[in-house]
Design an enzyme around this catalytic site. Sequence first.
Site, PDB file in Angstrom:
ATOM      1  N   ASP A 287       0.837  -1.201   0.000  1.00 14.22           N
ATOM      2  CA  ASP A 287       0.000   0.000   0.000  1.00 14.22           C
ATOM      3  C   ASP A 287       0.875   1.256   0.000  1.00 14.22           C
ATOM      4  O   ASP A 287       1.975   1.256   0.569  1.00 14.22           O
ATOM      5  CB  ASP A 287      -0.899  -0.021   1.250  1.00 14.22           C
ATOM      6  CG  ASP A 287      -2.045   0.966   1.141  1.00 14.22           C
ATOM      7  OD1 ASP A 287      -2.323   1.459   0.026  1.00 14.22           O
ATOM      8  OD2 ASP A 287      -2.669   1.253   2.177  1.00 14.22           O
TER       9      ASP A 287
ATOM     10  N   HIS B 192       2.415   3.404  -9.188  1.00 14.62           N
ATOM     11  CA  HIS B 192       2.206   1.978  -9.489  1.00 14.62           C
ATOM     12  C   HIS B 192       3.403   1.418 -10.264  1.00 14.62           C
ATOM     13  O   HIS B 192       3.828   0.288 -10.033  1.00 14.62           O
ATOM     14  CB  HIS B 192       0.915   1.777 -10.289  1.00 14.62           C
ATOM     15  CG  HIS B 192      -0.326   2.174  -9.524  1.00 14.62           C
ATOM     16  ND1 HIS B 192      -0.536   1.804  -8.213  1.00 14.62           N
ATOM     17  CD2 HIS B 192      -1.424   2.905  -9.880  1.00 14.62           C
ATOM     18  CE1 HIS B 192      -1.706   2.285  -7.794  1.00 14.62           C
ATOM     19  NE2 HIS B 192      -2.253   2.967  -8.789  1.00 14.62           N
TER      20      HIS B 192
ATOM     21  N   LEU C  88      10.891 -20.459  -5.244  1.00 17.49           N
ATOM     22  CA  LEU C  88       9.823 -19.690  -4.606  1.00 17.49           C
ATOM     23  C   LEU C  88       8.506 -19.784  -5.391  1.00 17.49           C
ATOM     24  O   LEU C  88       8.510 -19.781  -6.625  1.00 17.49           O
ATOM     25  CB  LEU C  88      10.253 -18.208  -4.572  1.00 17.49           C
ATOM     26  CG  LEU C  88       9.281 -17.230  -3.913  1.00 17.49           C
ATOM     27  CD1 LEU C  88       9.349 -17.370  -2.389  1.00 17.49           C
ATOM     28  CD2 LEU C  88       9.592 -15.787  -4.322  1.00 17.49           C
TER      29      LEU C  88
ATOM     30  N   ARG D 202      -4.794  -2.464   8.888  1.00 14.69           N
ATOM     31  CA  ARG D 202      -5.972  -3.322   8.664  1.00 14.69           C
ATOM     32  C   ARG D 202      -5.619  -4.371   7.616  1.00 14.69           C
ATOM     33  O   ARG D 202      -4.618  -4.235   6.902  1.00 14.69           O
ATOM     34  CB  ARG D 202      -7.179  -2.484   8.241  1.00 14.69           C
ATOM     35  CG  ARG D 202      -6.930  -1.558   7.087  1.00 14.69           C
ATOM     36  CD  ARG D 202      -8.185  -0.797   6.681  1.00 14.69           C
ATOM     37  NE  ARG D 202      -7.867   0.164   5.655  1.00 14.69           N
ATOM     38  CZ  ARG D 202      -7.768   1.483   5.855  1.00 14.69           C
ATOM     39  NH1 ARG D 202      -7.965   2.002   7.038  1.00 14.69           N
ATOM     40  NH2 ARG D 202      -7.457   2.282   4.851  1.00 14.69           N
TER      41      ARG D 202
ATOM     42  N   SER E 206      -7.874  -5.503   5.172  1.00 17.69           N
ATOM     43  CA  SER E 206      -8.515  -5.203   3.886  1.00 17.69           C
ATOM     44  C   SER E 206      -8.883  -6.454   3.084  1.00 17.69           C
ATOM     45  O   SER E 206      -8.598  -6.529   1.887  1.00 17.69           O
ATOM     46  CB  SER E 206      -7.609  -4.286   3.045  1.00 17.69           C
ATOM     47  OG  SER E 206      -7.380  -3.086   3.724  1.00 17.69           O
TER      48      SER E 206
HETATM   49  C1  FPP Z   1      -1.898   0.333  -3.324  1.00 13.16           C
HETATM   50  O1  FPP Z   1      -1.486   1.640  -3.537  1.00 13.16           O
HETATM   51  C2  FPP Z   1      -1.484  -0.567  -4.352  1.00 13.16           C
HETATM   52  C3  FPP Z   1      -2.281  -1.200  -5.255  1.00 13.16           C
HETATM   53  C4  FPP Z   1      -3.544  -0.711  -5.832  1.00 13.16           C
HETATM   54  C5  FPP Z   1      -1.928  -2.542  -5.688  1.00 13.16           C
HETATM   55  C6  FPP Z   1      -0.471  -2.824  -5.816  1.00 13.16           C
HETATM   56  C7  FPP Z   1       0.014  -2.573  -7.178  1.00 13.16           C
HETATM   57  C8  FPP Z   1       1.331  -2.524  -7.484  1.00 13.16           C
HETATM   58  C9  FPP Z   1       2.396  -2.748  -6.493  1.00 13.16           C
HETATM   59  C10 FPP Z   1       1.775  -2.202  -8.861  1.00 13.16           C
HETATM   60  C11 FPP Z   1       1.519  -3.248  -9.854  1.00 13.16           C
HETATM   61  C12 FPP Z   1       1.824  -4.638  -9.413  1.00 13.16           C
HETATM   62  C13 FPP Z   1       2.318  -5.577 -10.206  1.00 13.16           C
HETATM   63  C14 FPP Z   1       2.492  -6.948  -9.716  1.00 13.16           C
HETATM   64  C15 FPP Z   1       2.752  -5.288 -11.568  1.00 13.16           C
HETATM   65  P1  FPP Z   1      -2.601   2.749  -3.478  1.00 13.16           P
HETATM   66  O2  FPP Z   1      -2.854   3.183  -4.872  1.00 13.16           O
HETATM   67  O3  FPP Z   1      -3.788   2.250  -2.729  1.00 13.16           O
HETATM   68  O4  FPP Z   1      -1.844   3.830  -2.645  1.00 13.16           O
HETATM   69  P2  FPP Z   1      -2.481   4.969  -1.721  1.00 13.16           P
HETATM   70  O5  FPP Z   1      -3.106   4.276  -0.535  1.00 13.16           O
HETATM   71  O6  FPP Z   1      -1.294   5.785  -1.337  1.00 13.16           O
HETATM   72  O7  FPP Z   1      -3.467   5.701  -2.574  1.00 13.16           O
END
Ligand code: FPP
Length: 225
Positions: free
Chosen positions: A12, A29, A124, A178, A180
């Site tokens: 996150d 991302h 893994l 949390r 989630s």
């Molecule tokens: C949360 O950050 C992250 C996600 C929505 C999912 C995780 C995605 C990645 C790590 C990138 C792509 C993954 C792969 C495997 C290619 P958020 O957007 O909720 O962050 P914020 O809480 O700061 O808004």
Amino acid sequence: MNNNLHIAIIMDGNGRWAQSQGLMRKSGHEKGAEVVRDITTFCSNSEIVSRLSLYAFSTENWKRPRLEVEFLMKLLDSWLKKELPIYIKNGVKLESIGDISRFSNSLQKTIRDVEEKTAHCTGLIQSLALNYGARDEITRALQKIQKQNIEVSESNITNALDCPQDIDLLIRTGGDRRLSNFMLWQASYAELFFSDTLWPDFNSRELATIIDKFLHVERRFGGLK
Ligand code: FPP
């Protein structure tokens, strides 16, 4: 020493990281995807980690703006294609968890292709949670059991889940505390670690420190010392 550790991570903080750098959320991302590679490589080189589960897209993430969802789908597709030779080189087997039937046919094909081409890897296991929600996973598991007409028991439920392995160490980055809807069944006895680091700033050094702390925790699984 336990060499069968299952580490799960709620990644996150991508959006906040991007905002802090004055960038668009999608840059967060993209940077987050690079960290996935670093952490997966670290775990594949570790002698004690057997499975790494990563929360990449939840059943609730569809509520995000359409453009962000589309960007995440495209990123996942290109990232998996690029990652395939690295998975194979490092002996990493990809197993998606979640209901990918809601994804486009071409993304489903990419995921299945990488799963098939890494099926022989014996290092893994990376469980990538895609359109994943624990309640959805448990519901689907119970539906399977009902269809097979077998007893509703803990072991039958566990075996019907997308991922049957209990989590030992569950980490969430980004400061929130949390779960989630992530792997609730498998996390029953997990040690929980919360890091304030935003996912794009997370790295294998911080993971190594958390694993070291985890290895010093006495786990009793409801019993006594
Ligand atoms: C949360 O950050 C992250 C996600 C929505 C999912 C995780 C995605 C990645 C790590 C990138 C792509 C993954 C792969 C495997 C290619 P958020 O957007 O909720 O962050 P914020 O809480 O700061 O808004």
